[in-house]
Write a protein that holds these residues in place. Sequence first.
Motif, PDB file in Angstrom:
ATOM      1  N   PRO A 107       0.380   9.038 -17.396  1.00 54.88           N
ATOM      2  CA  PRO A 107       0.879   8.614 -15.319  1.00 54.88           C
ATOM      3  C   PRO A 107      -0.143   7.717 -15.112  1.00 54.88           C
ATOM      4  CG  PRO A 107       0.132  10.738 -16.464  1.00 54.88           C
ATOM      5  CD  PRO A 107       0.125   9.421 -18.335  1.00 54.88           C
ATOM      6  N   LYS A 108      -1.606   7.240 -15.325  1.00 59.29           N
ATOM      7  CA  LYS A 108      -2.439   6.188 -14.222  1.00 59.29           C
ATOM      8  C   LYS A 108      -1.379   5.009 -14.629  1.00 59.29           C
ATOM      9  CE  LYS A 108      -6.862   4.737 -14.460  1.00 59.29           C
ATOM     10  NZ  LYS A 108      -7.995   4.203 -14.802  1.00 59.29           N
ATOM     11  N   GLU A 109      -1.728   4.200 -15.230  1.00 59.66           N
ATOM     12  CA  GLU A 109      -0.473   3.259 -15.388  1.00 59.66           C
ATOM     13  C   GLU A 109       0.418   2.790 -14.517  1.00 59.66           C
ATOM     14  OE1 GLU A 109      -3.529   3.348 -18.518  1.00 59.66           O
ATOM     15  OE2 GLU A 109      -2.396   4.672 -18.147  1.00 59.66           O
ATOM     16  N   ILE A 110       1.028   4.023 -14.258  1.00 61.22           N
ATOM     17  CA  ILE A 110       2.625   4.305 -13.851  1.00 61.22           C
ATOM     18  C   ILE A 110       2.210   4.739 -12.310  1.00 61.22           C
ATOM     19  CG2 ILE A 110       3.882   3.554 -15.050  1.00 61.22           C
ATOM     20  CD1 ILE A 110       4.386   7.366 -14.610  1.00 61.22           C
ATOM     21  N   HIS A 111       0.834   4.165 -11.408  1.00 59.68           N
ATOM     22  CA  HIS A 111       0.945   4.908 -10.473  1.00 59.68           C
ATOM     23  C   HIS A 111       0.907   6.244  -9.770  1.00 59.68           C
ATOM     24  CE1 HIS A 111      -0.875   0.785 -10.455  1.00 59.68           C
ATOM     25  NE2 HIS A 111       0.112   0.485 -10.943  1.00 59.68           N
ATOM     26  N   LEU A 112       1.169   7.691 -10.761  1.00 59.69           N
ATOM     27  CA  LEU A 112       1.638   8.242 -10.497  1.00 59.69           C
ATOM     28  C   LEU A 112       0.781   9.110  -9.314  1.00 59.69           C
ATOM     29  CD1 LEU A 112       3.828  10.340 -10.958  1.00 59.69           C
ATOM     30  CD2 LEU A 112       2.095  11.732 -12.540  1.00 59.69           C
ATOM     31  N   ASP A 113      -0.659   9.010  -9.371  1.00 61.09           N
ATOM     32  CA  ASP A 113      -1.293   9.720  -8.022  1.00 61.09           C
ATOM     33  C   ASP A 113      -1.020   9.086  -7.013  1.00 61.09           C
ATOM     34  OD1 ASP A 113      -2.254   6.974  -8.753  1.00 61.09           O
ATOM     35  OD2 ASP A 113      -4.314   8.082  -8.318  1.00 61.09           O
ATOM     36  N   ARG A 114      -0.635   7.897  -6.457  1.00 60.60           N
ATOM     37  CA  ARG A 114       0.172   7.176  -5.228  1.00 60.60           C
ATOM     38  C   ARG A 114       1.324   7.810  -5.216  1.00 60.60           C
ATOM     39  NH1 ARG A 114      -0.718   0.687  -5.214  1.00 60.60           N
ATOM     40  NH2 ARG A 114       0.323   1.310  -3.276  1.00 60.60           N
ATOM     41  N   LEU A 115       2.387   7.957  -5.858  1.00 58.39           N
ATOM     42  CA  LEU A 115       4.011   8.548  -5.913  1.00 58.39           C
ATOM     43  C   LEU A 115       3.406   9.998  -5.257  1.00 58.39           C
ATOM     44  CD1 LEU A 115       6.671   8.174  -5.805  1.00 58.39           C
ATOM     45  CD2 LEU A 115       6.137   9.043  -8.323  1.00 58.39           C
ATOM     46  N   LEU A 116       3.140  10.852  -5.947  1.00 61.10           N
ATOM     47  CA  LEU A 116       2.750  12.426  -5.573  1.00 61.10           C
ATOM     48  C   LEU A 116       2.398  12.377  -3.930  1.00 61.10           C
ATOM     49  CD1 LEU A 116       0.974  14.007  -8.871  1.00 61.10           C
ATOM     50  CD2 LEU A 116       3.598  13.769  -7.737  1.00 61.10           C
TER      51      LEU A 116
ATOM     52  N   GLU B 119       0.709  -1.242  -0.036  1.00 60.49           N
ATOM     53  CA  GLU B 119       0.226  -0.199   0.389  1.00 60.49           C
ATOM     54  C   GLU B 119       0.912   1.216  -0.110  1.00 60.49           C
ATOM     55  OE1 GLU B 119      -2.914  -0.018   3.068  1.00 60.49           O
ATOM     56  OE2 GLU B 119      -4.356  -1.139   2.190  1.00 60.49           O
ATOM     57  N   ARG B 120       1.990   1.592   0.931  1.00 60.90           N
ATOM     58  CA  ARG B 120       2.816   2.488   0.665  1.00 60.90           C
ATOM     59  C   ARG B 120       3.852   2.144  -0.345  1.00 60.90           C
ATOM     60  NH1 ARG B 120       5.788   3.779   5.939  1.00 60.90           N
ATOM     61  NH2 ARG B 120       5.963   6.081   4.439  1.00 60.90           N
ATOM     62  N   CYS B 121       5.075   1.028  -1.018  1.00 52.01           N
ATOM     63  CA  CYS B 121       5.341   1.679  -1.564  1.00 52.01           C
ATOM     64  C   CYS B 121       5.387   0.676  -3.596  1.00 52.01           C
ATOM     65  CB  CYS B 121       6.867   1.275  -1.241  1.00 52.01           C
ATOM     66  SG  CYS B 121       7.130  -1.172  -1.520  1.00 52.01           S
ATOM     67  N   ASN B 122       4.355   0.397  -3.723  1.00 56.57           N
ATOM     68  CA  ASN B 122       3.653  -0.784  -4.917  1.00 56.57           C
ATOM     69  C   ASN B 122       4.621  -1.514  -5.228  1.00 56.57           C
ATOM     70  OD1 ASN B 122       1.362  -0.736  -6.326  1.00 56.57           O
ATOM     71  ND2 ASN B 122       3.520   0.605  -8.295  1.00 56.57           N
ATOM     72  N   THR B 123       5.170  -2.444  -4.501  1.00 57.09           N
ATOM     73  CA  THR B 123       6.390  -3.504  -5.006  1.00 57.09           C
ATOM     74  C   THR B 123       5.261  -4.855  -3.999  1.00 57.09           C
ATOM     75  OG1 THR B 123       8.760  -4.222  -4.468  1.00 57.09           O
ATOM     76  CG2 THR B 123       7.282  -4.179  -2.433  1.00 57.09           C
ATOM     77  N   PHE B 124       6.086  -5.908  -4.491  1.00 55.02           N
ATOM     78  CA  PHE B 124       4.810  -7.328  -4.331  1.00 55.02           C
ATOM     79  C   PHE B 124       5.497  -7.566  -2.950  1.00 55.02           C
ATOM     80  CE2 PHE B 124       5.600  -8.623  -9.008  1.00 55.02           C
ATOM     81  CZ  PHE B 124       4.387  -7.891  -9.577  1.00 55.02           C
ATOM     82  N   THR B 125       4.418  -7.704  -2.494  1.00 59.33           N
ATOM     83  CA  THR B 125       4.470  -8.429  -0.951  1.00 59.33           C
ATOM     84  C   THR B 125       2.902  -9.892  -0.281  1.00 59.33           C
ATOM     85  OG1 THR B 125       4.399  -8.194   1.692  1.00 59.33           O
ATOM     86  CG2 THR B 125       2.797  -6.253  -0.304  1.00 59.33           C
ATOM     87  N   GLU B 126       3.086 -10.332   0.373  1.00 59.53           N
ATOM     88  CA  GLU B 126       1.877 -11.017   0.732  1.00 59.53           C
ATOM     89  C   GLU B 126       1.385  -9.805   1.771  1.00 59.53           C
ATOM     90  OE1 GLU B 126       3.349 -14.738   1.579  1.00 59.53           O
ATOM     91  OE2 GLU B 126       4.266 -15.328   0.012  1.00 59.53           O
ATOM     92  N   ASP B 127       2.175  -9.338   2.954  1.00 63.68           N
ATOM     93  CA  ASP B 127       1.687  -8.252   3.858  1.00 63.68           C
ATOM     94  C   ASP B 127       1.131  -7.446   2.635  1.00 63.68           C
ATOM     95  OD1 ASP B 127       1.841 -10.527   5.853  1.00 63.68           O
ATOM     96  OD2 ASP B 127       4.382  -9.501   5.552  1.00 63.68           O
ATOM     97  N   VAL B 128      -0.221  -6.173   4.148  1.00 64.26           N
ATOM     98  CA  VAL B 128      -0.631  -5.257   3.335  1.00 64.26           C
ATOM     99  C   VAL B 128       0.508  -3.551   2.951  1.00 64.26           C
ATOM    100  CG1 VAL B 128      -2.222  -3.481   4.071  1.00 64.26           C
ATOM    101  CG2 VAL B 128      -2.412  -5.038   4.884  1.00 64.26           C
ATOM    102  N   VAL B 129       1.401  -3.985   3.995  1.00 58.94           N
ATOM    103  CA  VAL B 129       2.217  -2.984   3.805  1.00 58.94           C
ATOM    104  C   VAL B 129       3.339  -4.080   4.500  1.00 58.94           C
ATOM    105  CG1 VAL B 129       4.080  -1.103   4.633  1.00 58.94           C
ATOM    106  CG2 VAL B 129       1.353  -1.331   4.770  1.00 58.94           C
TER     107      VAL B 129
END
Length: 228
Positions: free
Chosen positions: A147-156, A86-96
Motif C-alpha cells: 500500500p505504501k508503494e502505490i501511495h494509498l494514503d494519498r489516495l484515501l 500534488e493532487r493526482c500523482n501523475t507527471f507534471t512540471e507544475d505543483v498541480v
Amino acid sequence: MLRVQMAQAKIDSDPVPKNDRGTPARVPHEPLSSLDTLVAALRVLPGVGPKAAQRMALHVLQHDRDGALRLAHALEHATRSIRNCERCNTFTEDVVCALCRSSKRDASELCIVETPADLMMVEHSQAYSGLYFVLMGRLSPLDGIGPKEIHLDRLLKRATDGIVKEAILATNFTNEGEATAHYIGELLRSRGLAVSRLARGVPVGGELEYVDAGTLAQALRERRALGE
C-alpha cells in the motif's frame, strides 16, 4: 596455386596463443569503460537486454552523436523538471497538473489508474470528464509493492475530501490489477463512497468467433438490458 598452398600451410603451422592452462588465450582489447557505462545505462529501458543495449550504444556513437547529445540533454532536463502532481500523482512540471487545475472537469468523479500511460489512454477515449489519481503501480507482495508503494494514503486523502462521490477503478485486468482494485474498493466503500469498476467484454468491432472464452464469459456475466 603452389603459393596459396604454402601460405595456408604457414598459417596452419603458426601456433595459436595459449594461456598457462593450455587453452586459447583471449585476444586483448582496449577497455572502453565509457562504452560499458553507456550500455549499462541503456539496459534500464524496458525490454532492452545486453545485446540490444550494445547495438544502441554503438549506433549512436557511430552514426548519430548529435542525436545522442540531444537525448542526454532531454533526459537530464526531464528528470530535473518533471515531478508528481500534488493532487493526482501523475507527471507534471507544475505543483498541480493542468487536469487538476481545470474548472471543466467533474470533481465528483475520481478515476484510479495504475500509470500515467493509462491516464492518457482514458483521456484519448474522450468518454470521461472527471479527475484522476495515478497509483504509479499496483499491489504485488511478491515484488515488495504494498500500500505504501502505490501511495494509498494519498489516495484515501484525495478520495475522502468531501467532493468526490464516485471512485472508478480502472486498474488493469491482471491478477495484480484485480487484487489492487478489490483492496482499494473495499477501503473506499467503507468510507461511504460509491465505487465502480471498468466493464469487461467483447471489444468494439469484435467478432465472437475470434474472442477468447474468458472474455466472452465475462461479457455474458456483465450483460445489460438493451437500450441502457
